[in-house]
Design a protein around this motif. Structure first.
Motif, mmCIF file in Angstrom:
data_model
loop_
_atom_site.group_PDB
_atom_site.id
_atom_site.type_symbol
_atom_site.label_atom_id
_atom_site.label_comp_id
_atom_site.label_asym_id
_atom_site.label_seq_id
_atom_site.Cartn_x
_atom_site.Cartn_y
_atom_site.Cartn_z
ATOM 1 N N ILE A 10 0.709 -1.487 0.091
ATOM 2 C CA ILE A 10 -0.310 -0.131 -0.340
ATOM 3 C C ILE A 10 0.830 1.366 -0.435
ATOM 4 O O ILE A 10 1.186 1.908 -0.848
ATOM 5 N N GLU A 11 1.972 1.479 0.725
ATOM 6 C CA GLU A 11 2.938 2.851 0.766
ATOM 7 C C GLU A 11 2.968 2.518 -0.448
ATOM 8 O O GLU A 11 3.548 3.678 -0.438
ATOM 9 N N GLN A 12 3.850 0.940 -0.888
ATOM 10 C CA GLN A 12 4.259 1.305 -2.693
ATOM 11 C C GLN A 12 3.764 2.278 -3.488
ATOM 12 O O GLN A 12 3.975 2.869 -3.808
ATOM 13 N N GLY A 13 1.773 1.391 -3.182
ATOM 14 C CA GLY A 13 0.784 2.491 -3.658
ATOM 15 C C GLY A 13 0.656 4.407 -4.057
ATOM 16 O O GLY A 13 0.987 4.339 -4.964
ATOM 17 N N LEU A 14 0.774 4.206 -2.723
ATOM 18 C CA LEU A 14 0.861 5.153 -1.935
ATOM 19 C C LEU A 14 1.895 6.394 -3.322
ATOM 20 O O LEU A 14 1.616 7.987 -3.060
ATOM 21 N N ASN A 15 2.962 6.090 -3.067
ATOM 22 C CA ASN A 15 4.157 6.789 -3.316
ATOM 23 C C ASN A 15 4.294 7.214 -4.576
ATOM 24 O O ASN A 15 4.386 8.110 -5.350
ATOM 25 N N GLY A 16 3.923 6.155 -5.317
ATOM 26 C CA GLY A 16 3.518 6.216 -7.210
ATOM 27 C C GLY A 16 2.483 7.164 -7.520
ATOM 28 O O GLY A 16 2.624 7.638 -8.280
ATOM 29 N N SER A 17 1.698 6.703 -6.747
ATOM 30 C CA SER A 17 0.252 7.991 -6.922
ATOM 31 C C SER A 17 0.855 9.392 -6.314
ATOM 32 O O SER A 17 0.037 10.229 -7.028
ATOM 33 N N LEU A 61 5.757 -10.562 -1.485
ATOM 34 C CA LEU A 61 6.722 -9.744 -2.725
ATOM 35 C C LEU A 61 8.075 -9.692 -2.473
ATOM 36 O O LEU A 61 8.081 -9.011 -1.665
ATOM 37 N N PRO A 62 8.890 -9.777 -3.269
ATOM 38 C CA PRO A 62 10.557 -10.195 -3.228
ATOM 39 C C PRO A 62 10.810 -8.520 -3.180
ATOM 40 O O PRO A 62 11.962 -8.130 -2.188
ATOM 41 N N PHE A 63 10.359 -7.783 -3.999
ATOM 42 C CA PHE A 63 11.134 -5.937 -4.637
ATOM 43 C C PHE A 63 10.411 -4.941 -2.687
ATOM 44 O O PHE A 63 10.775 -4.420 -3.352
ATOM 45 N N LEU A 64 9.979 -5.448 -1.893
ATOM 46 C CA LEU A 64 8.718 -4.938 -1.085
ATOM 47 C C LEU A 64 9.931 -3.568 -0.033
ATOM 48 O O LEU A 64 9.700 -2.629 0.377
ATOM 49 N N ASN A 65 10.964 -4.506 0.371
ATOM 50 C CA ASN A 65 12.513 -4.050 1.115
ATOM 51 C C ASN A 65 13.170 -3.190 -0.085
ATOM 52 O O ASN A 65 13.974 -3.125 0.481
ATOM 53 N N SER A 66 13.318 -3.748 -1.262
ATOM 54 C CA SER A 66 14.112 -3.430 -1.883
ATOM 55 C C SER A 66 13.981 -1.669 -1.996
ATOM 56 O O SER A 66 13.180 -0.897 -1.645
ATOM 57 N N ALA A 67 15.196 -1.048 -2.774
ATOM 58 C CA ALA A 67 15.140 0.742 -3.113
ATOM 59 C C ALA A 67 14.338 0.691 -3.770
ATOM 60 O O ALA A 67 14.398 2.115 -4.316
ATOM 61 N N ASP A 68 14.224 -0.240 -5.080
ATOM 62 C CA ASP A 68 13.068 -0.180 -6.628
ATOM 63 C C ASP A 68 11.456 0.489 -5.857
ATOM 64 O O ASP A 68 11.187 -0.100 -5.394
ATOM 65 N N PRO A 69 11.718 2.075 -5.885
ATOM 66 C CA PRO A 69 10.129 2.424 -6.252
ATOM 67 C C PRO A 69 9.011 1.735 -6.736
ATOM 68 O O PRO A 69 7.278 1.826 -6.642
ATOM 69 N N SER A 98 -8.322 12.777 -11.773
ATOM 70 C CA SER A 98 -9.364 12.315 -11.528
ATOM 71 C C SER A 98 -8.901 10.738 -11.559
ATOM 72 O O SER A 98 -9.775 10.779 -9.423
ATOM 73 N N ARG A 99 -8.757 10.419 -12.338
ATOM 74 C CA ARG A 99 -8.088 8.314 -12.154
ATOM 75 C C ARG A 99 -6.984 8.524 -10.499
ATOM 76 O O ARG A 99 -7.640 7.746 -10.221
ATOM 77 N N ASN A 100 -6.194 9.067 -10.434
ATOM 78 C CA ASN A 100 -5.497 9.241 -9.460
ATOM 79 C C ASN A 100 -5.493 9.890 -8.926
ATOM 80 O O ASN A 100 -5.541 9.103 -7.060
ATOM 81 N N GLN A 101 -6.895 10.603 -8.293
ATOM 82 C CA GLN A 101 -7.216 10.380 -7.014
ATOM 83 C C GLN A 101 -8.308 9.601 -6.256
ATOM 84 O O GLN A 101 -7.842 9.264 -5.351
ATOM 85 N N LEU A 102 -8.481 9.264 -7.395
ATOM 86 C CA LEU A 102 -10.041 6.999 -7.073
ATOM 87 C C LEU A 102 -8.812 6.728 -6.501
ATOM 88 O O LEU A 102 -9.129 5.629 -5.577
ATOM 89 N N LEU A 103 -7.390 6.258 -7.185
ATOM 90 C CA LEU A 103 -6.765 5.618 -6.690
ATOM 91 C C LEU A 103 -6.268 5.706 -4.828
ATOM 92 O O LEU A 103 -5.709 5.060 -4.415
ATOM 93 N N TYR A 104 -5.615 6.973 -4.876
ATOM 94 C CA TYR A 104 -5.140 7.634 -4.112
ATOM 95 C C TYR A 104 -6.024 7.360 -2.943
ATOM 96 O O TYR A 104 -5.621 6.931 -1.753
ATOM 97 N N GLN A 105 -7.374 7.498 -2.997
ATOM 98 C CA GLN A 105 -8.466 7.350 -1.575
ATOM 99 C C GLN A 105 -8.560 5.909 -1.219
ATOM 100 O O GLN A 105 -8.675 5.725 -0.470
ATOM 101 N N SER A 106 -8.348 5.126 -2.607
ATOM 102 C CA SER A 106 -8.853 3.956 -2.493
ATOM 103 C C SER A 106 -7.197 2.789 -1.353
ATOM 104 O O SER A 106 -7.710 2.220 -0.921
ATOM 105 N N LEU A 107 -5.894 3.452 -1.861
ATOM 106 C CA LEU A 107 -5.156 3.266 -1.499
ATOM 107 C C LEU A 107 -5.468 3.213 0.422
ATOM 108 O O LEU A 107 -4.805 3.475 1.512
ATOM 109 N N THR A 108 -5.465 4.832 0.294
ATOM 110 C CA THR A 108 -5.387 5.836 2.105
ATOM 111 C C THR A 108 -6.487 4.920 2.745
ATOM 112 O O THR A 108 -6.934 4.041 3.947
ATOM 113 N N GLN A 109 -7.774 4.135 2.040
ATOM 114 C CA GLN A 109 -8.468 3.712 2.937
ATOM 115 C C GLN A 109 -7.998 2.717 3.154
ATOM 116 O O GLN A 109 -8.690 1.380 3.850
ATOM 117 N N ALA A 110 -7.668 1.436 2.168
ATOM 118 C CA ALA A 110 -6.908 0.171 2.345
ATOM 119 C C ALA A 110 -6.190 0.097 3.770
ATOM 120 O O ALA A 110 -6.148 -1.105 4.453
#
Length: 127
Positions: A10-17, A61-69, A98-110
């Protein structure tokens, strides 16, 4: 404890958003700048593939602790929309916004749901 939960994904998704929000904001701010080329965020295809492959246990998920965002911001040098060499399409940017705002809201709810689960497990009040 947090590395064995979906919070890292979720954190990785929020950073991307957030990165995508910044790119969209820059594009909109430079809509009339001559020669400006739009920025966009490109997400690693591996993220979706890994999430689908490990949907039963997100801690695998193997990449969760990597430096790759899991994403990178690139310049879209393809084409022009305006006569001044600018390639920002406001309709496309507003749709992405608009799409990105919905994604961010979904991730913060998760994320909120995950913290509520922790609170319940630890004996806190539910709701």
């Amino acid at each position: 404890m947090f590395s064995t939960t979906p919070l890292a994904a979720i954190e990785q998704g929020l950073n991307g958003s957030m990165a995508e929000q910044n790119a969209i904001s820059q594009n909109i701010a430079n809509i009339d700048t001559p020669g400006y080329k739009a920025k966009k965020v490109v997400f690693d295809d591996a993220l979706q593939g890994e999430l689908e492959a490990n949907s039963t246990n997100p801690s695998h998920l193997p990449f969760l602790n990597s430096a790759d965002p899991g994403f990178q911001t690139v310049t879209d040098n393809f084409g022009t929309i305006q006569n001044n060499g600018n390639n920002v399409d406001i309709d496309h940017e507003m749709s992405d916004l608009s799409r990105n705002q919905l994604l961010y809201q979904s991730l913060t709810q998760a994320a909120s749901d995950q913290f509520l689960r922790f609170n319940t497990v630890l004996g806190g009040a539910s709701g």
